[in-house]
Design a protein around this motif. Structure first.
Motif, PDB file in Angstrom:
ATOM      1  N   ILE A   1       0.829  -1.206   0.000  1.00  0.00           N
ATOM      2  CA  ILE A   1       0.000   0.000   0.000  1.00  0.00           C
ATOM      3  C   ILE A   1       0.863   1.254   0.000  1.00  0.00           C
ATOM      4  N   ASP A   2       2.092   1.101  -0.524  1.00  0.00           N
ATOM      5  CA  ASP A   2       2.953   2.276  -0.698  1.00  0.00           C
ATOM      6  C   ASP A   2       2.388   3.136  -1.828  1.00  0.00           C
TER       7      ASP A   2
ATOM      8  N   THR B   1       4.976   5.238   7.706  1.00  0.00           N
ATOM      9  CA  THR B   1       6.232   4.924   7.011  1.00  0.00           C
ATOM     10  C   THR B   1       6.097   3.700   6.120  1.00  0.00           C
ATOM     11  N   LEU B   2       5.408   2.669   6.632  1.00  0.00           N
ATOM     12  CA  LEU B   2       5.394   1.331   6.012  1.00  0.00           C
ATOM     13  C   LEU B   2       6.855   0.899   5.784  1.00  0.00           C
TER      14      LEU B   2
ATOM     15  N   GLU C   1       5.811   5.781  12.546  1.00  0.00           N
ATOM     16  CA  GLU C   1       5.242   4.475  12.221  1.00  0.00           C
ATOM     17  C   GLU C   1       4.828   3.751  13.489  1.00  0.00           C
ATOM     18  N   PHE C   2       3.629   3.213  13.463  1.00  0.00           N
ATOM     19  CA  PHE C   2       3.044   2.511  14.593  1.00  0.00           C
ATOM     20  C   PHE C   2       3.615   1.090  14.745  1.00  0.00           C
TER      21      PHE C   2
ATOM     22  N   PRO D   1       2.261   5.041  18.120  1.00  0.00           N
ATOM     23  CA  PRO D   1       1.068   5.644  17.519  1.00  0.00           C
ATOM     24  C   PRO D   1       1.333   7.137  17.295  1.00  0.00           C
ATOM     25  N   ALA D   2       1.097   7.605  16.096  1.00  0.00           N
ATOM     26  CA  ALA D   2       1.472   8.981  15.740  1.00  0.00           C
ATOM     27  C   ALA D   2       0.849  10.019  16.671  1.00  0.00           C
TER      28      ALA D   2
ATOM     29  N   PHE E   1       3.655  14.943   4.877  1.00  0.00           N
ATOM     30  CA  PHE E   1       2.886  13.942   4.125  1.00  0.00           C
ATOM     31  C   PHE E   1       2.147  13.046   5.115  1.00  0.00           C
TER      32      PHE E   1
ATOM     33  N   ASP F   1      -0.140   9.864   5.670  1.00  0.00           N
ATOM     34  CA  ASP F   1      -0.499   8.628   4.962  1.00  0.00           C
ATOM     35  C   ASP F   1      -0.551   7.456   5.946  1.00  0.00           C
ATOM     36  N   ALA F   2      -1.355   7.573   6.986  1.00  0.00           N
ATOM     37  CA  ALA F   2      -1.421   6.498   7.989  1.00  0.00           C
ATOM     38  C   ALA F   2      -2.864   6.026   8.150  1.00  0.00           C
ATOM     39  N   ASP F   3      -3.334   5.874   9.377  1.00  0.00           N
ATOM     40  CA  ASP F   3      -4.713   5.443   9.613  1.00  0.00           C
ATOM     41  C   ASP F   3      -5.653   6.623   9.343  1.00  0.00           C
TER      42      ASP F   3
ATOM     43  N   TYR G   1      -4.678  14.395  12.974  1.00  0.00           N
ATOM     44  CA  TYR G   1      -3.347  14.661  12.417  1.00  0.00           C
ATOM     45  C   TYR G   1      -3.250  16.103  11.907  1.00  0.00           C
TER      46      TYR G   1
HETATM   47  N1  SAM Z   1       3.768   6.199   3.155  1.00  0.00           N
HETATM   48  C1  SAM Z   1       4.007   4.788   2.878  1.00  0.00           C
HETATM   49  C2  SAM Z   1       4.476   4.656   1.447  1.00  0.00           C
HETATM   50  O1  SAM Z   1       3.873   5.281   0.568  1.00  0.00           O
HETATM   51  O2  SAM Z   1       5.450   3.909   1.202  1.00  0.00           O
HETATM   52  C3  SAM Z   1       2.750   3.962   3.067  1.00  0.00           C
HETATM   53  C4  SAM Z   1       2.144   4.063   4.433  1.00  0.00           C
HETATM   54  S1  SAM Z   1       0.868   2.876   4.713  1.00  0.00           S
HETATM   55  C5  SAM Z   1      -0.415   3.426   3.626  1.00  0.00           C
HETATM   56  C6  SAM Z   1       0.260   3.319   6.293  1.00  0.00           C
HETATM   57  C7  SAM Z   1       1.203   3.040   7.453  1.00  0.00           C
HETATM   58  O3  SAM Z   1       0.724   3.739   8.603  1.00  0.00           O
HETATM   59  C8  SAM Z   1       1.298   1.570   7.841  1.00  0.00           C
HETATM   60  O4  SAM Z   1       2.643   1.148   7.874  1.00  0.00           O
HETATM   61  C9  SAM Z   1       0.692   1.517   9.234  1.00  0.00           C
HETATM   62  O5  SAM Z   1       1.319   0.585  10.102  1.00  0.00           O
HETATM   63  C10 SAM Z   1       0.930   2.937   9.736  1.00  0.00           C
HETATM   64  N2  SAM Z   1       0.019   3.357  10.806  1.00  0.00           N
HETATM   65  C11 SAM Z   1      -1.266   2.959  11.017  1.00  0.00           C
HETATM   66  N3  SAM Z   1      -1.771   3.540  12.098  1.00  0.00           N
HETATM   67  C12 SAM Z   1      -0.797   4.332  12.605  1.00  0.00           C
HETATM   68  C13 SAM Z   1      -0.707   5.195  13.730  1.00  0.00           C
HETATM   69  N4  SAM Z   1      -1.731   5.358  14.557  1.00  0.00           N
HETATM   70  N5  SAM Z   1       0.461   5.839  13.940  1.00  0.00           N
HETATM   71  C14 SAM Z   1       1.510   5.688  13.097  1.00  0.00           C
HETATM   72  N6  SAM Z   1       1.476   4.889  12.014  1.00  0.00           N
HETATM   73  C15 SAM Z   1       0.340   4.222  11.775  1.00  0.00           C
END
Ligand code: SAM
Length: 219
Positions: free
Chosen positions: A39-40, A66-67, A89-90, A117-118, A135, A137-139, A146
């Motif tokens: 899901i990058d 981060t993923l 990153e969580f 958790p962010a 940027f 891009d998380a939950d 955020y």
């Molecule tokens: N930006 C990345 C890329 O494009 O390569 C993709 C990120 S992916 C869509 C979402 C990420 O957010 C996942 O790795 C997930 O574990 C993380 N995530 C989910 N909930 C989170 C939170 N509450 N705090 C921090 N990170 C979180």
């Protein structure tokens, strides 16, 4: 037109505009081997993030989500000598894979990965130099939170980009009980006439389907 066409057009853009980079392909391979969800951002979107960093001449970049660090690395590669990406990153496993990918691509010293958790880690960034480009891009359910938190880490001109705000058009469902959709809609309500944010949104199609971004500038 359909997903197949969108994929072919993305490939055409890649062939024309994005020189083949085995290093970035190895990042995606490492993610796959570690069984991270794919899901990058797409390559064309990664390049777009990179161009945003260049347009802003950004020194301090913040990423939420981060993923495996694919988007992080695209951005880190565009930073000046003294530039940094802070990425939140969580999931510890994702953070570990990302850190390895950053070593592999030679950007490790430009990136700080903060695990947790962010919503807990964002407040620890207060008092640092404000970010130039952010940027998100998380939950997606936490998007409104955020936005509020990153405003505390911003200055005049800080640019905020939020991914996945359309979700195949499901954004339109005001009755949705899906927390992601509810979070995205709450975020738009927050952006509506926000005194500090000048915003737009755009729809995208491509190898990752039909989705979109919010773009906002701190006034
Ligand atoms: N930006 C990345 C890329 O494009 O390569 C993709 C990120 S992916 C869509 C979402 C990420 O957010 C996942 O790795 C997930 O574990 C993380 N995530 C989910 N909930 C989170 C939170 N509450 N705090 C921090 N990170 C979180």
């Amino acid at each position: 037109s359909n997903l197949d066409t969108w994929k072919q057009v993305d490939q055409y853009f890649i062939d024309q505009l994005i020189p083949a980079d085995p290093v970035m392909e190895n990042v995606l391979k490492a993610n796959e081997e570690a069984e991270l969800p794919s899901i990058d951002v797409s390559a064309t979107q990664g390049k777009m993030l990179q161009l945003f960093v260049k347009m802003k001449a950004a020194k301090n970049v913040l990423e939420i989500g981060t993923l495996g660090g694919y988007s992080t690395i695209w951005m880190a590669k565009a930073l000046p000598e003294n530039g940094h990406v802070t990425t939140l990153e969580f999931n510890p496993k994702h953070a570990e894979v990302a850190t390895r990918n950053m070593e592999m691509t030679g950007v490790r010293d430009k990136v700080e990965v903060i695990v947790g958790p962010a919503l807990d880690t964002l407040p620890t960034l207060e008092g640092r130099e404000p970010f130039d480009f952010i940027f998100i891009d998380a939950d997606k359910n936490n998007n409104p939170h955020y936005i509020k938190e990153v405003l505390k880490l911003s200055k005049h001109g800080t640019t905020i980009l939020v991914d996945n705000v359309v979700r195949d058009g499901r954004l339109l469902d005001s009755e949705s009980k899906d927390k992601s959709i509810m979070g995205i809609r709450e975020m738009f309500d927050l952006l509506n006439n926000h005194p500090q944010l000048d915003s737009t949104a755009f729809q995208t199609v491509g190898s990752k389907g039909y989705d979109g971004f919010v773009l906002a500038v701190v006034t």
